[in-house]
Design a protein around this motif. Structure first.
Motif, PDB file in Angstrom:
ATOM      1  N   GLN A   1      19.258 -17.199 -34.342  1.00 26.42           N
ATOM      2  CA  GLN A   1      18.974 -17.067 -35.760  1.00 26.42           C
ATOM      3  C   GLN A   1      18.995 -18.445 -36.407  1.00 26.42           C
ATOM      4  O   GLN A   1      19.799 -19.295 -36.031  1.00 26.42           O
ATOM      5  CB  GLN A   1      20.020 -16.170 -36.427  1.00 26.42           C
TER       6      GLN A   1
ATOM      7  N   ILE B   1      13.166 -21.460 -40.379  1.00 27.55           N
ATOM      8  CA  ILE B   1      11.984 -22.059 -39.748  1.00 27.55           C
ATOM      9  C   ILE B   1      12.232 -23.555 -39.597  1.00 27.55           C
ATOM     10  O   ILE B   1      12.704 -24.220 -40.516  1.00 27.55           O
ATOM     11  CB  ILE B   1      10.729 -21.786 -40.594  1.00 27.55           C
TER      12      ILE B   1
ATOM     13  N   LYS C   1      14.991 -23.570 -32.925  1.00 29.48           N
ATOM     14  CA  LYS C   1      15.208 -22.446 -32.009  1.00 29.48           C
ATOM     15  C   LYS C   1      14.406 -22.629 -30.721  1.00 29.48           C
ATOM     16  O   LYS C   1      14.963 -22.512 -29.617  1.00 29.48           O
ATOM     17  CB  LYS C   1      14.855 -21.122 -32.696  1.00 29.48           C
TER      18      LYS C   1
ATOM     19  N   SER D   1       6.471 -21.898 -28.568  1.00 32.40           N
ATOM     20  CA  SER D   1       6.883 -20.799 -29.436  1.00 32.40           C
ATOM     21  C   SER D   1       6.006 -19.574 -29.195  1.00 32.40           C
ATOM     22  O   SER D   1       4.780 -19.675 -29.179  1.00 32.40           O
ATOM     23  CB  SER D   1       6.776 -21.221 -30.901  1.00 32.40           C
TER      24      SER D   1
ATOM     25  N   THR E   1       5.500 -17.176 -31.284  1.00 32.94           N
ATOM     26  CA  THR E   1       5.326 -16.533 -32.590  1.00 32.94           C
ATOM     27  C   THR E   1       4.093 -15.644 -32.626  1.00 32.94           C
ATOM     28  O   THR E   1       4.160 -14.517 -33.122  1.00 32.94           O
ATOM     29  CB  THR E   1       5.233 -17.594 -33.709  1.00 32.94           C
TER      30      THR E   1
ATOM     31  N   ASP F   1       9.815 -13.728 -29.902  1.00 29.79           N
ATOM     32  CA  ASP F   1       9.879 -14.130 -31.297  1.00 29.79           C
ATOM     33  C   ASP F   1       9.420 -12.944 -32.130  1.00 29.79           C
ATOM     34  O   ASP F   1       8.265 -12.538 -32.064  1.00 29.79           O
ATOM     35  CB  ASP F   1       8.979 -15.340 -31.530  1.00 29.79           C
TER      36      ASP F   1
ATOM     37  N   TYR G   1       9.411 -12.697 -35.458  1.00 26.61           N
ATOM     38  CA  TYR G   1       9.166 -13.104 -36.836  1.00 26.61           C
ATOM     39  C   TYR G   1       8.034 -12.315 -37.496  1.00 26.61           C
ATOM     40  O   TYR G   1       8.118 -11.931 -38.658  1.00 26.61           O
ATOM     41  CB  TYR G   1       8.865 -14.607 -36.885  1.00 26.61           C
ATOM     42  N   ARG G   2       6.960 -12.055 -36.763  1.00 25.64           N
ATOM     43  CA  ARG G   2       5.780 -11.437 -37.353  1.00 25.64           C
ATOM     44  C   ARG G   2       5.847  -9.912 -37.400  1.00 25.64           C
ATOM     45  O   ARG G   2       4.989  -9.280 -38.003  1.00 25.64           O
ATOM     46  CB  ARG G   2       4.519 -11.865 -36.604  1.00 25.64           C
TER      47      ARG G   2
ATOM     48  N   GLU H   1       6.888  -6.365 -38.684  1.00 29.56           N
ATOM     49  CA  GLU H   1       7.191  -6.004 -40.063  1.00 29.56           C
ATOM     50  C   GLU H   1       8.228  -4.906 -40.224  1.00 29.56           C
ATOM     51  O   GLU H   1       8.788  -4.746 -41.299  1.00 29.56           O
ATOM     52  CB  GLU H   1       5.903  -5.606 -40.776  1.00 29.56           C
TER      53      GLU H   1
ATOM     54  N   GLU I   1      14.183 -14.876 -30.731  1.00 33.85           N
ATOM     55  CA  GLU I   1      14.196 -15.514 -32.044  1.00 33.85           C
ATOM     56  C   GLU I   1      13.921 -14.456 -33.099  1.00 33.85           C
ATOM     57  O   GLU I   1      13.158 -13.531 -32.870  1.00 33.85           O
ATOM     58  CB  GLU I   1      13.135 -16.607 -32.117  1.00 33.85           C
ATOM     59  N   TRP I   2      14.538 -14.586 -34.267  1.00 35.69           N
ATOM     60  CA  TRP I   2      14.387 -13.656 -35.383  1.00 35.69           C
ATOM     61  C   TRP I   2      14.768 -12.230 -34.953  1.00 35.69           C
ATOM     62  O   TRP I   2      13.981 -11.295 -35.067  1.00 35.69           O
ATOM     63  CB  TRP I   2      12.967 -13.702 -35.949  1.00 35.69           C
TER      64      TRP I   2
ATOM     65  N   GLU J   1      16.863 -10.000 -36.206  1.00 33.70           N
ATOM     66  CA  GLU J   1      17.523  -9.167 -37.209  1.00 33.70           C
ATOM     67  C   GLU J   1      17.113  -7.694 -37.143  1.00 33.70           C
ATOM     68  O   GLU J   1      17.940  -6.810 -37.378  1.00 33.70           O
ATOM     69  CB  GLU J   1      17.264  -9.720 -38.619  1.00 33.70           C
TER      70      GLU J   1
END
Length: 172
Positions: A56, A59, A63, A82, A84, A102, A104-105, A107, A133-134, A136
């Motif tokens: 975590q 940006i 990471k 990455s 991503t 990752d 991140y993208r 939703e 990564e990311w 959550e």
């Protein structure tokens, strides 16, 4: 009631390690990219097949650079980039396979959990290490994992808080 806290400070290859006994995490400061990669490489030595690491941080915190260090420590020969846009990259050339994700993208948590489960099945089958990564959106469905929070330090460098799944982590 007095609580005794043991603090050990070590410097290894210019990386400052703080070990707080009685706290649930270790704090590490790194000053630059080279030290970030070295920390990742050192960290990789403590990993086992099927380890899960949640990364975590904002940006640009480093990471993916930390994952490059993990890959170095696992003797992975491919370039680490990455994931991503691809969502995950698989690296099989090292001593232990590595799956780098990752989220991140993504939703919503349902999409993230479905994607994680498909990648986790492959990680278990190949006895791979997973770095996410990311994370959550999937954290609630995990039980045993390393958690690393990266933050910007005051003037330069990065701060790392590293939680060991068994609270046994020490840097010697």
């Amino acid at each position: 009631m007095e609580v005794l806290i043991e603090l050990a400070i070590t410097i290894s290859k210019n990386i400052l390690y703080f070990n707080y006994k009685r706290f649930l995490y270790n704090f590490v400061f790194v000053g630059n990219l080279k030290e970030t990669i070295q920390l990742g490489s050192d960290f990789a030595r403590g990993l086992n097949p099927k380890s899960v690491i949640l990364l975590q941080g904002p940006i640009g915190a480093g990471k993916t650079s930390f994952v490059q260090g993990i890959a170095l420590g696992l003797s992975i020969s491919e370039d680490i980039t990455s994931p991503t846009f691809a969502l995950s990259h698989h690296y099989n050339s090292g001593t232990i396979p590595l799956i780098h994700m990752d989220l991140y993208r993504l939703e919503n948590s349902l999409m993230a959990k479905e994607f994680f489960i498909s990648e986790e099945e492959e990680a278990i089958q190949n006895e791979a290490i997973m770095v996410i990564e990311w994370p959550e959106l999937i954290k609630p469905c995990l039980n045993n994992f390393w958690k690393i929070e990266i933050s910007y330090a005051t003037n330069f460098g990065r701060n790392y808080k590293i939680w060991d799944p068994k609270n046994l982590l020490t840097f010697e």
